[in-house]
Write a protein that holds these residues in place. Structure first.
Motif, PDB file in Angstrom:
ATOM      1  N   ALA A  10       0.842  -1.206   0.000  1.00 16.82           N
ATOM      2  CA  ALA A  10       0.000   0.000   0.000  1.00 16.82           C
ATOM      3  C   ALA A  10       0.875   1.253   0.000  1.00 16.82           C
ATOM      4  O   ALA A  10       2.054   1.204   0.368  1.00 16.82           O
ATOM      5  CB  ALA A  10      -0.913   0.008   1.225  1.00 16.82           C
ATOM      6  N   THR A  11       0.299   2.368  -0.443  1.00 16.83           N
ATOM      7  CA  THR A  11       0.987   3.657  -0.376  1.00 16.83           C
ATOM      8  C   THR A  11       1.031   4.099   1.078  1.00 16.83           C
ATOM      9  O   THR A  11       0.000   4.260   1.718  1.00 16.83           O
ATOM     10  CB  THR A  11       0.247   4.713  -1.217  1.00 16.83           C
ATOM     11  N   ARG A  12       2.216   4.289   1.609  1.00 16.39           N
ATOM     12  CA  ARG A  12       2.400   4.632   3.019  1.00 16.39           C
ATOM     13  C   ARG A  12       2.274   6.145   3.202  1.00 16.39           C
ATOM     14  O   ARG A  12       2.985   6.918   2.556  1.00 16.39           O
ATOM     15  CB  ARG A  12       3.761   4.128   3.510  1.00 16.39           C
ATOM     16  N   VAL A  13       1.384   6.557   4.079  1.00 15.28           N
ATOM     17  CA  VAL A  13       1.035   7.970   4.239  1.00 15.28           C
ATOM     18  C   VAL A  13       1.257   8.437   5.678  1.00 15.28           C
ATOM     19  O   VAL A  13       0.948   7.709   6.628  1.00 15.28           O
ATOM     20  CB  VAL A  13      -0.446   8.206   3.841  1.00 15.28           C
ATOM     21  N   VAL A  14       1.785   9.656   5.818  1.00 18.21           N
ATOM     22  CA  VAL A  14       1.856  10.320   7.121  1.00 18.21           C
ATOM     23  C   VAL A  14       1.008  11.588   7.044  1.00 18.21           C
ATOM     24  O   VAL A  14       1.077  12.330   6.051  1.00 18.21           O
ATOM     25  CB  VAL A  14       3.308  10.678   7.501  1.00 18.21           C
ATOM     26  N   ILE A  15       0.201  11.832   8.057  1.00 21.67           N
ATOM     27  CA  ILE A  15      -0.664  13.011   8.118  1.00 21.67           C
ATOM     28  C   ILE A  15      -0.082  14.016   9.101  1.00 21.67           C
ATOM     29  O   ILE A  15       0.202  13.677  10.258  1.00 21.67           O
ATOM     30  CB  ILE A  15      -2.092  12.632   8.559  1.00 21.67           C
ATOM     31  N   ASP A  37      -2.188   3.235   3.317  1.00 21.20           N
ATOM     32  CA  ASP A  37      -1.918   2.836   4.693  1.00 21.20           C
ATOM     33  C   ASP A  37      -1.343   4.040   5.449  1.00 21.20           C
ATOM     34  O   ASP A  37      -0.230   4.484   5.160  1.00 21.20           O
ATOM     35  CB  ASP A  37      -0.915   1.679   4.727  1.00 21.20           C
ATOM     36  N   VAL A  38      -2.135   4.603   6.363  1.00 18.35           N
ATOM     37  CA  VAL A  38      -1.656   5.724   7.179  1.00 18.35           C
ATOM     38  C   VAL A  38      -0.740   5.149   8.256  1.00 18.35           C
ATOM     39  O   VAL A  38      -1.193   4.490   9.195  1.00 18.35           O
ATOM     40  CB  VAL A  38      -2.826   6.498   7.812  1.00 18.35           C
ATOM     41  N   VAL A  39       0.549   5.401   8.116  1.00 19.56           N
ATOM     42  CA  VAL A  39       1.540   4.786   9.011  1.00 19.56           C
ATOM     43  C   VAL A  39       2.002   5.714  10.126  1.00 19.56           C
ATOM     44  O   VAL A  39       2.737   5.299  11.031  1.00 19.56           O
ATOM     45  CB  VAL A  39       2.766   4.297   8.212  1.00 19.56           C
ATOM     46  N   GLY A  40       1.589   6.996  10.060  1.00 16.74           N
ATOM     47  CA  GLY A  40       2.007   7.926  11.099  1.00 16.74           C
ATOM     48  C   GLY A  40       1.222   9.214  11.039  1.00 16.74           C
ATOM     49  O   GLY A  40       0.577   9.532  10.035  1.00 16.74           O
ATOM     50  N   ASP A  50      10.189  14.995  12.036  1.00 18.43           N
ATOM     51  CA  ASP A  50      10.872  13.895  12.726  1.00 18.43           C
ATOM     52  C   ASP A  50      10.302  12.539  12.308  1.00 18.43           C
ATOM     53  O   ASP A  50      11.048  11.607  11.980  1.00 18.43           O
ATOM     54  CB  ASP A  50      10.732  14.082  14.239  1.00 18.43           C
ATOM     55  N   ILE A  51       8.978  12.424  12.297  1.00 20.92           N
ATOM     56  CA  ILE A  51       8.328  11.162  11.934  1.00 20.92           C
ATOM     57  C   ILE A  51       8.573  10.815  10.467  1.00 20.92           C
ATOM     58  O   ILE A  51       8.855   9.661  10.118  1.00 20.92           O
ATOM     59  CB  ILE A  51       6.809  11.236  12.218  1.00 20.92           C
ATOM     60  N   ILE A  52       8.499  11.829   9.604  1.00 17.23           N
ATOM     61  CA  ILE A  52       8.693  11.599   8.169  1.00 17.23           C
ATOM     62  C   ILE A  52      10.114  11.126   7.884  1.00 17.23           C
ATOM     63  O   ILE A  52      10.337  10.210   7.085  1.00 17.23           O
ATOM     64  CB  ILE A  52       8.374  12.883   7.372  1.00 17.23           C
ATOM     65  N   GLN A  53      11.084  11.730   8.551  1.00 16.08           N
ATOM     66  CA  GLN A  53      12.469  11.319   8.345  1.00 16.08           C
ATOM     67  C   GLN A  53      12.727   9.905   8.868  1.00 16.08           C
ATOM     68  O   GLN A  53      13.557   9.180   8.328  1.00 16.08           O
ATOM     69  CB  GLN A  53      13.415  12.322   9.003  1.00 16.08           C
ATOM     70  N   LYS A  54      11.997   9.517   9.905  1.00 18.84           N
ATOM     71  CA  LYS A  54      12.164   8.173  10.463  1.00 18.84           C
ATOM     72  C   LYS A  54      11.453   7.111   9.626  1.00 18.84           C
ATOM     73  O   LYS A  54      12.000   6.045   9.350  1.00 18.84           O
ATOM     74  CB  LYS A  54      11.633   8.126  11.898  1.00 18.84           C
ATOM     75  N   LEU A  55      10.223   7.414   9.196  1.00 17.48           N
ATOM     76  CA  LEU A  55       9.411   6.418   8.495  1.00 17.48           C
ATOM     77  C   LEU A  55       9.586   6.438   6.979  1.00 17.48           C
ATOM     78  O   LEU A  55       9.291   5.450   6.306  1.00 17.48           O
ATOM     79  CB  LEU A  55       7.930   6.623   8.831  1.00 17.48           C
ATOM     80  N   GLU A  56      10.026   7.580   6.430  1.00 15.81           N
ATOM     81  CA  GLU A  56      10.169   7.728   4.980  1.00 15.81           C
ATOM     82  C   GLU A  56       8.926   7.239   4.238  1.00 15.81           C
ATOM     83  O   GLU A  56       8.989   6.311   3.416  1.00 15.81           O
ATOM     84  CB  GLU A  56      11.408   6.979   4.485  1.00 15.81           C
ATOM     85  N   PRO A  57       7.767   7.845   4.504  1.00 23.81           N
ATOM     86  CA  PRO A  57       6.531   7.429   3.826  1.00 23.81           C
ATOM     87  C   PRO A  57       6.566   7.786   2.344  1.00 23.81           C
ATOM     88  O   PRO A  57       7.388   8.603   1.911  1.00 23.81           O
ATOM     89  CB  PRO A  57       5.458   8.234   4.563  1.00 23.81           C
ATOM     90  N   VAL A  59       3.975   9.213   0.797  1.00 20.41           N
ATOM     91  CA  VAL A  59       3.231  10.466   0.649  1.00 20.41           C
ATOM     92  C   VAL A  59       2.986  11.097   2.013  1.00 20.41           C
ATOM     93  O   VAL A  59       2.735  10.398   2.994  1.00 20.41           O
ATOM     94  CB  VAL A  59       1.871  10.219  -0.062  1.00 20.41           C
ATOM     95  N   VAL A  60       3.046  12.428   2.050  1.00 22.09           N
ATOM     96  CA  VAL A  60       2.728  13.189   3.265  1.00 22.09           C
ATOM     97  C   VAL A  60       1.541  14.099   2.974  1.00 22.09           C
ATOM     98  O   VAL A  60       1.528  14.800   1.957  1.00 22.09           O
ATOM     99  CB  VAL A  60       3.922  14.060   3.708  1.00 22.09           C
ATOM    100  N   LEU A  61       0.529  14.062   3.834  1.00 21.87           N
ATOM    101  CA  LEU A  61      -0.565  15.037   3.765  1.00 21.87           C
ATOM    102  C   LEU A  61      -0.212  16.147   4.739  1.00 21.87           C
ATOM    103  O   LEU A  61      -0.183  15.935   5.954  1.00 21.87           O
ATOM    104  CB  LEU A  61      -1.899  14.394   4.150  1.00 21.87           C
TER     105      LEU A  61
END
Length: 227
Positions: A10-15, A37-40, A50-57, A59-61
């Motif tokens: 799935a496309t991994r997404v952080v909001i 898949d919203v992963v964070g 911080d979360i984006i750099q750790k999870l490397e999703p 896509v980011v909303l």
């Protein structure tokens, strides 16, 4: 905060959104789609970075009106850090300056918060696949932000004619849809062709106009009166 369970393929997404009700609603709605898949999630820019750099999703909303650093600053920070995550601005801000600034900062799409869940899920998929997208609700406002020249020299006129001549009739039609901020999926539906064919037309347009992405193609089409 990051999640632990993820959907396969799935496309991994952080909001990144400061209003909890909006954030929770987005997460619940998007997770209903098998391809998302919203992963964070994060409530401010610093936590989001911080979360984006750790999870490397994928896509980011990103909301624009965040406390502390705003979404524009967060986008710039992420791009400067080398983040490969695609960024979708999801906001209620409709000013042309903000749209242009966000895209100029490296955002891959600009959506208004009244977007339907189905359209947002489609935009997420398209952006993850490399497309750019501008909400039709702000595309005309953003493009009107560029002043039209009162006088055009003979050289400029020739360059515009050359650029237009390179494009086929179908490509000019696709370019008009790009200016309106439509995704490959929406263009395919409008022209009654496959998404693969729509993508092929877009790629050809980018090559012929010597631009890197859909937004640059739309801006060039307006500024140089190609359509």
């Amino acid at each position: 905060m990051p999640e632990t369970l993820e959907k396969a393929n799935a496309t991994r997404v952080v909001i990144v959104e400061d209003y909890k009700l909006t954030r929770v609603g987005l997460k619940s709605t998007l997770n209903e789609y098998e391809h998302i898949d919203v992963v964070g999630e994060a409530e401010d820019a610093d936590e989001g970075i911080d979360i984006i750099q750790k999870l490397e999703p994928d896509v980011v909303l990103m909301d624009l009106g965040l406390p502390g650093k705003n979404g524009l600053e967060a986008t710039i920070k992420l791009k400067e850090s080398g983040s490969k995550s695609k960024i979708i601005i999801l906001t209620s801000h409709e000013r042309g300056e903000e749209v242009i600034a966000a895209l100029g900062a490296g955002a891959n799409a600009y959506c208004l918060k009244d977007i339907s869940p189905e359209t947002l899920s489609s935009v997420i998929k398209d952006v993850a696949d490399g497309a750019c997208w501008v909400d039709p609700g702000v595309s005309s406002v953003a493009l009107n932000f560029f002043p039209k020249p009162e006088n055009v020299s003979l050289i400029q006129t020739t360059e515009v004619q050359d650029a237009r001549a390179q494009l086929t009739e179908r490509e000019l039609e696709v370019l008009k849809h790009l200016v309106k901020g439509k995704s490959n999926t929406e263009i395919a539906k409008e022209l009654i062709v496959s998404v693969h064919t729509a993508k092929a037309h877009v790629c050809s347009i980018l090559q012929k106009l010597c631009v890197d992405d859909r937004v640059q193609a739309a801006v060039k089409a307006i500024k140089e009166n190609i359509i």
